[in-house]
Motif scaffolding. Structure first.
Motif, PDB file in Angstrom:
ATOM      1  N   THR A  32       0.918  -1.161  -0.019  1.00 18.69           N
ATOM      2  CA  THR A  32      -0.209  -0.038  -0.163  1.00 18.69           C
ATOM      3  C   THR A  32       0.815   1.434   0.006  1.00 18.69           C
ATOM      4  OG1 THR A  32      -1.642  -1.118   1.051  1.00 18.69           O
ATOM      5  CG2 THR A  32      -1.747   1.069   1.086  1.00 18.69           C
ATOM      6  N   GLY A  34      -0.799   4.470  -0.152  1.00 21.06           N
ATOM      7  CA  GLY A  34      -1.463   5.360   0.116  1.00 21.06           C
ATOM      8  C   GLY A  34      -2.907   5.485  -0.584  1.00 21.06           C
ATOM      9  N   PRO A  35      -3.775   6.214  -0.102  1.00 17.50           N
ATOM     10  CA  PRO A  35      -3.809   7.177   1.146  1.00 17.50           C
ATOM     11  C   PRO A  35      -3.846   6.528   2.509  1.00 17.50           C
ATOM     12  CG  PRO A  35      -5.863   6.932   0.279  1.00 17.50           C
ATOM     13  CD  PRO A  35      -5.323   6.181  -0.581  1.00 17.50           C
ATOM     14  N   GLY A  36      -3.132   7.305   3.438  1.00 16.22           N
ATOM     15  CA  GLY A  36      -2.948   6.590   4.792  1.00 16.22           C
ATOM     16  C   GLY A  36      -1.946   7.399   5.582  1.00 16.22           C
ATOM     17  N   ALA A  38       1.362   8.514   6.988  1.00 15.56           N
ATOM     18  CA  ALA A  38       2.601   8.331   6.567  1.00 15.56           C
ATOM     19  C   ALA A  38       3.658   7.550   7.317  1.00 15.56           C
ATOM     20  CB  ALA A  38       3.477   9.832   6.581  1.00 15.56           C
ATOM     21  N   LEU A  41       2.947   3.895   6.328  1.00 16.76           N
ATOM     22  CA  LEU A  41       3.109   3.579   4.771  1.00 16.76           C
ATOM     23  C   LEU A  41       4.622   3.440   4.713  1.00 16.76           C
ATOM     24  CD1 LEU A  41       0.866   6.192   3.265  1.00 16.76           C
ATOM     25  CD2 LEU A  41       0.297   3.516   3.227  1.00 16.76           C
ATOM     26  N   ASN A  63      -3.160   1.306  -4.363  1.00 14.78           N
ATOM     27  CA  ASN A  63      -3.906   2.261  -3.626  1.00 14.78           C
ATOM     28  C   ASN A  63      -4.685   1.754  -2.404  1.00 14.78           C
ATOM     29  OD1 ASN A  63      -6.548   3.946  -3.450  1.00 14.78           O
ATOM     30  ND2 ASN A  63      -5.385   5.315  -4.145  1.00 14.78           N
ATOM     31  N   HIS A  64      -4.803   2.329  -1.272  1.00 12.93           N
ATOM     32  CA  HIS A  64      -5.316   1.695  -0.234  1.00 12.93           C
ATOM     33  C   HIS A  64      -6.740   1.723  -0.474  1.00 12.93           C
ATOM     34  CE1 HIS A  64      -6.697   2.950   4.380  1.00 12.93           C
ATOM     35  NE2 HIS A  64      -6.916   1.569   3.936  1.00 12.93           N
ATOM     36  N   HIS A 101     -11.471   7.103   5.976  1.00 12.03           N
ATOM     37  CA  HIS A 101     -11.971   7.546   4.773  1.00 12.03           C
ATOM     38  C   HIS A 101     -13.677   7.441   4.665  1.00 12.03           C
ATOM     39  CE1 HIS A 101      -7.952   7.157   4.180  1.00 12.03           C
ATOM     40  NE2 HIS A 101      -8.021   8.053   3.023  1.00 12.03           N
ATOM     41  N   GLN A 103     -16.335   6.886   1.405  1.00 11.56           N
ATOM     42  CA  GLN A 103     -16.516   7.235  -0.014  1.00 11.56           C
ATOM     43  C   GLN A 103     -17.701   6.404  -0.731  1.00 11.56           C
ATOM     44  OE1 GLN A 103     -12.578   6.696  -1.657  1.00 11.56           O
ATOM     45  NE2 GLN A 103     -11.716   8.665  -1.312  1.00 11.56           N
ATOM     46  N   GLU A 118     -17.889  11.927  -1.270  1.00 15.37           N
ATOM     47  CA  GLU A 118     -16.844  11.624  -0.132  1.00 15.37           C
ATOM     48  C   GLU A 118     -17.260  12.231   1.059  1.00 15.37           C
ATOM     49  OE1 GLU A 118     -12.849  12.210  -1.241  1.00 15.37           O
ATOM     50  OE2 GLU A 118     -13.552  14.099  -2.337  1.00 15.37           O
TER      51      GLU A 118
END
Length: 233
Positions: A32, A34-36, A38, A41, A63-64, A101, A103, A118
């Protein structure tokens, strides 16, 4: 970050053990990107680089949120999964409600995504955590609130934000603030550990507030999900 570093090797080893694989059986490595958060990751990316170099494997960046969507297609060793017993076809509507998140995504095919809506502020998971903190319930808030909600009654009125906004976006900061004001109005000391000795509120209060909050949050998700189904069926 330290906890991620502490557990990443045991987690990888356990995954290999459960799958019954050894490194020669692995074709590629996925990570993974991102997003997440830092720090989390960074640990994963550093480890995958190390493994790719050691075992000479190609790396696939994931992608996450796409990972959440595609997890619905995953099957176990017996070929069983969420979609294994139903006939399906694109487009597929996905509601992603992870910790950070929220979405609504229309999946027209693999790697073909359309973001329909979102959250404009807090994610649903963040709202759970922040309200749990107000109630002094600890972290993470979702499991604690959901457990208390099982024996509660939805007696507290709380607002559903953007129910008639005309779009497919979400908002949860208003619900969080409404919970704060409601608790203050009821005389509850915010952030005080729940169930403390001589607490002014008993356990049933927490159960009732938990289910009132959870009911409104889930209803806000369902309103937009139903609206998306109507628009894109």
């Amino acid at each position: 970050k330290r906890k991620h570093q502490e557990f990443i090797d045991p987690t990888i080893n356990e995954a290999l053990r459960r799958a019954g694989f050894r490194w020669p059986n692995i074709d590629a490595l996925a990570v993974t990107v991102g997003p997440g958060l830092a720090p989390a990751l960074e640990v994963g990316i550093a480890k995958i680089r190390e493994l790719a170099k050691e075992y000479k494997k190609p790396v696939i960046a994931v992608n996450h949120m796409e990972g959440h969507l595609l997890s619905s297609f995953a099957c176990n060793s017996r070929g069983q999964g969420a979609f294994s017993k139903i006939r399906w076809q694109f487009p597929i509507l996905g509601l992603l409600v992870s910790g950070g998140h929220t979405q609504l995504v229309l999946m027209n095919g693999f790697s073909q995504y359309q973001l329909l809506g979102e959250t404009l502020d807090d994610a649903a998971g963040e709202c759970f955590d922040k309200v749990a903190k107000m109630l002094g319930l600890g972290y993470p808030g979702g499991p604690i609130i959901s457990e208390l909600a099982k024996t509660g009654k939805p007696i507290f009125d709380l607002p559903i934000a953007m129910a008639n906004s005309g779009d497919l976006n979400f908002s949860f900061s208003g619900l969080k603030t409404a919970c704060l004001y409601k608790l203050q109005k009821l005389g509850v000391v915010v952030d005080k550990p729940a169930f403390a000795p001589r607490a002014s509120t008993g356990k049933q209060f927490y159960c009732d507030f938990a289910v009132s909050f959870e009911k409104v949050l889930v209803e806000s998700l369902m309103i937009k999900l139903k609206k998306a189904i109507e628009q894109y069926q």
